[in-house]
Design an enzyme around this catalytic site. Structure first.
Site, mmCIF file in Angstrom:
data_model
loop_
_atom_site.group_PDB
_atom_site.id
_atom_site.type_symbol
_atom_site.label_atom_id
_atom_site.label_comp_id
_atom_site.label_asym_id
_atom_site.label_seq_id
_atom_site.Cartn_x
_atom_site.Cartn_y
_atom_site.Cartn_z
ATOM 1 N N HIS A 94 57.098 40.072 62.380
ATOM 2 C CA HIS A 94 58.204 40.407 63.275
ATOM 3 C C HIS A 94 59.278 39.313 63.212
ATOM 4 O O HIS A 94 58.949 38.131 63.064
ATOM 5 C CB HIS A 94 57.705 40.532 64.718
ATOM 6 C CG HIS A 94 56.604 41.541 64.883
ATOM 7 N ND1 HIS A 94 55.266 41.200 64.897
ATOM 8 C CD2 HIS A 94 56.665 42.898 65.014
ATOM 9 C CE1 HIS A 94 54.534 42.308 65.048
ATOM 10 N NE2 HIS A 94 55.347 43.345 65.108
ATOM 11 N N ASP B 60 50.394 38.681 60.878
ATOM 12 C CA ASP B 60 50.420 40.133 61.060
ATOM 13 C C ASP B 60 51.148 40.875 59.931
ATOM 14 O O ASP B 60 51.270 42.099 59.988
ATOM 15 C CB ASP B 60 50.997 40.507 62.434
ATOM 16 C CG ASP B 60 52.189 39.684 62.837
ATOM 17 O OD1 ASP B 60 52.689 38.893 61.998
ATOM 18 O OD2 ASP B 60 52.641 39.813 63.991
ATOM 19 N N ASP C 298 55.856 35.369 60.239
ATOM 20 C CA ASP C 298 55.307 36.472 61.045
ATOM 21 C C ASP C 298 55.991 37.781 60.625
ATOM 22 O O ASP C 298 57.151 37.778 60.214
ATOM 23 C CB ASP C 298 55.581 36.184 62.518
ATOM 24 C CG ASP C 298 54.892 37.160 63.461
ATOM 25 O OD1 ASP C 298 53.827 36.796 63.998
ATOM 26 O OD2 ASP C 298 55.436 38.264 63.671
ATOM 27 N N HIS D 113 59.183 35.139 70.053
ATOM 28 C CA HIS D 113 60.069 36.165 70.632
ATOM 29 C C HIS D 113 60.707 35.732 71.947
ATOM 30 O O HIS D 113 61.574 36.447 72.469
ATOM 31 C CB HIS D 113 59.304 37.468 70.873
ATOM 32 C CG HIS D 113 58.818 38.133 69.628
ATOM 33 N ND1 HIS D 113 59.658 38.444 68.578
ATOM 34 C CD2 HIS D 113 57.580 38.550 69.253
ATOM 35 C CE1 HIS D 113 58.954 39.020 67.615
ATOM 36 N NE2 HIS D 113 57.691 39.090 67.988
HETATM 37 ZN ZN ZN Z 1 54.314 39.311 64.939
#
Ligand code: ZN
Length: 309
Positions: free
Chosen positions: A162, A244, A160, A123
């Protein structure tokens, strides 16, 4: 040939406030997962060098992060992202680990490698720490492979839950770097729509709806992502390995099971065998249920080790 695991106990010393999901206990879960797989060769992750970080982030950003480190306790860079006295060393272990892993895989001393360091990195944008991330670890490894080793093309695959907005930001203008991500949408950070394709059409985003399970995940990867990867013809595949999307993870609501991560790892290794002599460098991102994280790290590494022999 060998599978390497880059780890460092500095990664336990990145502290976050009580109740934060990205917590030091993740480090111990990763160590248990790595320890469950025979045949993996452990290495200490070195500290990442300024030269490597500066390929993706400007000096003023590095100075700002380092300047914000508190003498004790934690400080918040944003509501999610925190610094403690040990945070920069931990983040530099992740950067140093991925760079050392890239070097080892490209010089032929290992077939593949896993970097099990925290905090995660995908991120972190060029001048913005966010989403628990300080430095764009996977992108830094990709650009090291291009600029230091002189590769013509690399790929970063991000599973991931996200979207890897930071990796996308850092590689947006880089025609030599293919980036693909599957991720739950809508979800933090809000980016990753299919129409986001990069300056050279080299980015593939596959948003998945909440409660997407393994069958649909396999379809998404077999279709748009791996077909585009084959066309990209990378000489090295990096993986942003976040766990995740697991059904037990508290931060998201995909329904992947541990064996889905093993399947995806095997398919990535198949592609690497076809395209780039099996060269895979995987780096830890998220994964916040400790039991699922441990099981998924073990499953991921078990496949890497089998395929790295
Ligand atoms: Zn994540």
């Amino acid at each position: 040939m060998t599978t390497l695991a880059y780890l460092h106990d500095d990664c336990r010393d990145h502290l976050t406030p009580q109740g934060h999901p990205e917590r030091p206990a993740r480090h111990d879960a990763v160590l248990r997962g790595v320890g469950a797989v025979d045949g993996v060769v452990r290495r200490e992750a070195p500290l990442g060098a300024d030269d490597d970080i500066l390929r993706c982030h400007p000096q003023r950003y590095v100075d700002a992060v380092e300047g914000a480190v508190p003498a004790e306790g934690t400080v918040a860079l944003d509501p999610d992202t925190h610094l403690s006295p040990g945070s920069v060393a931990a983040a530099r272990r992740a950067v140093g680990g991925v760079c050392a892993a890239v070097d080892a895989v490209l010089d032929g001393s290992a077939r593949n490698a896993f970097v099990g360091c925290r905090p995660p990195g995908h991120h972190a944008e060029r001048e913005t720490a966010m989403g628990f991330c300080l430095f764009g670890t996977a992108a830094i490894g990709a650009v090291r492979a291009l600029d230091h080793h002189g590769l013509g093309r690399v790929a970063v695959l991000d599973f991931d839950v996200h979207h890897g907005n930071g990796t996308q930001d850092l590689l947006w203008d880089e025609a030599r770097a293919f980036f693909a991500s599957s991720h739950q949408m809508p979800l933090f950070p809000g980016t990753g729509a299919a129409m986001e394709r990069g300056a050279h059409g080299q980015i593939v985003n596959v948003p998945l709806g909440a409660r997407t399970g393994g069958v649909e995940m396999r379809r998404a990867w077999e279709g748009p992502i791996l077909a585009a990867l084959e066309e990209a013809r990378p000489e090295l595949i990096l993986v942003s390995a976040g766990f995740d999307a697991h059904m037990d993870d508290p931060l998201a609501s995909l329904m992947w099971q541990t064996e889905d991560f093993a399947w995806l790892t095997a398919r990535i290794c198949d592609m690497a065998d076809d395209l780039c002599e099996g060269r895979v460098v995987s780096t830890l991102e998220g994964g916040y249920d400790l039991a699922a994280l441990e099981a998924c790290v073990a499953a991921h590494l078990r496949v890497l080790e089998e395929r790295g022999r």
